[in-house]
Design a protein around this motif. Structure first.
Motif, short mmCIF file in Angstrom:
data_model
loop_
_atom_site.label_atom_id
_atom_site.label_comp_id
_atom_site.label_asym_id
_atom_site.label_seq_id
_atom_site.Cartn_x
_atom_site.Cartn_y
_atom_site.Cartn_z
N PHE A 140 44.02 -89.91 49.25
CA PHE A 140 45.24 -89.46 49.89
C PHE A 140 46.43 -89.72 48.97
CE2 PHE A 140 42.32 -90.03 53.32
CZ PHE A 140 42.69 -89.12 54.30
N GLU A 141 47.33 -88.74 48.87
CA GLU A 141 48.51 -88.87 48.01
C GLU A 141 49.78 -88.56 48.80
OE1 GLU A 141 47.02 -87.64 43.54
OE2 GLU A 141 48.19 -86.22 44.69
N ARG A 142 50.85 -89.18 48.36
CA ARG A 142 52.18 -88.87 48.88
C ARG A 142 53.12 -88.82 47.68
NH1 ARG A 142 55.30 -93.08 52.54
NH2 ARG A 142 57.11 -92.95 51.21
N GLY A 143 53.85 -87.73 47.54
CA GLY A 143 54.77 -87.59 46.42
C GLY A 143 54.15 -86.82 45.28
N ASN A 144 54.88 -86.78 44.17
CA ASN A 144 54.46 -86.01 43.00
C ASN A 144 54.44 -86.93 41.78
OD1 ASN A 144 54.89 -84.39 40.51
ND2 ASN A 144 54.79 -82.69 41.97
N ARG A 145 53.30 -87.03 41.13
CA ARG A 145 53.14 -87.96 40.00
C ARG A 145 54.05 -87.58 38.82
NH1 ARG A 145 51.24 -92.02 37.68
NH2 ARG A 145 50.02 -92.10 35.79
N ILE A 146 54.17 -86.29 38.52
CA ILE A 146 54.99 -85.86 37.38
C ILE A 146 56.46 -86.23 37.61
CG2 ILE A 146 55.74 -83.87 36.01
CD1 ILE A 146 52.73 -84.62 35.72
N ILE A 147 56.95 -85.97 38.81
CA ILE A 147 58.34 -86.33 39.11
C ILE A 147 58.51 -87.84 39.05
CG2 ILE A 147 60.16 -86.23 40.86
CD1 ILE A 147 59.01 -83.52 41.71
N ARG A 148 57.49 -88.58 39.49
CA ARG A 148 57.55 -90.05 39.42
C ARG A 148 57.69 -90.51 37.98
NH1 ARG A 148 57.53 -94.52 42.86
NH2 ARG A 148 56.75 -96.30 41.74
N ILE A 149 56.94 -89.90 37.08
CA ILE A 149 57.01 -90.27 35.67
C ILE A 149 58.40 -89.96 35.11
CG2 ILE A 149 56.13 -89.69 33.36
CD1 ILE A 149 53.36 -89.37 34.73
N LEU A 150 58.95 -88.82 35.51
CA LEU A 150 60.27 -88.41 35.01
C LEU A 150 61.41 -89.24 35.60
CD1 LEU A 150 59.84 -84.53 35.08
CD2 LEU A 150 59.82 -86.03 33.07
#
Length: 119
Positions: free
Chosen positions: A52-62
């Motif tokens: 299960f995921e919540r949010g966006n990993r790429i945006i988190r990295i940025l």
């Protein structure tokens, strides 16, 4: 009447709750409902054994800690008799959000543990 019986394990990366009087399929649906109410989507597998995921990993990295991203594995395991165990373990460390991100993931796991007690 709730099915939650006890918390068998809770550490920095894993929570293990014990449930009784409910079948695995129904418990999986209930777990998925609780996670969906907190903004999670199933990305792999099924509610009984999935990611299960919540949010966006790429945006988190940025954006770092300014954007929340969480990823947890959920597995329903058989116990003795009509006992079932729900194991939730983190699949992301939060390092991309720095110290704040690590604390966010730790606090989210605690929040999930509390939310799953309502089943």
């Amino acid at each position: 009447m709730g099915y939650f019986q006890s918390n068998e394990l809770q550490d920095k990366s894993t929570v293990l709750h014990v449930y009784q009087g409910i079948d695995a399929e129904t418990l999986g649906i209930e777990v998925a409902k609780v996670l969906a109410s907190r903004g999670y989507e199933i990305k792999e597998g099924n509610p009984q054994d999935g990611v299960f995921e919540r949010g966006n990993r790429i945006i988190r990295i940025l954006l770092g800690a300014f954007h929340k991203y969480f990823k947890f594995g959920v597995r329903i395991e058989p116990g003795e008799g009509d006992i079932l165990k729900v194991r939730v373990h983190k699949l992301t460390s939060g390092f991309s959000g720095g110290v704040i991100g690590v604390n966010q993931v730790k606090n989210e796991l605690k929040g999930l543990a509390e939310a799953l007690k309502t089943i």
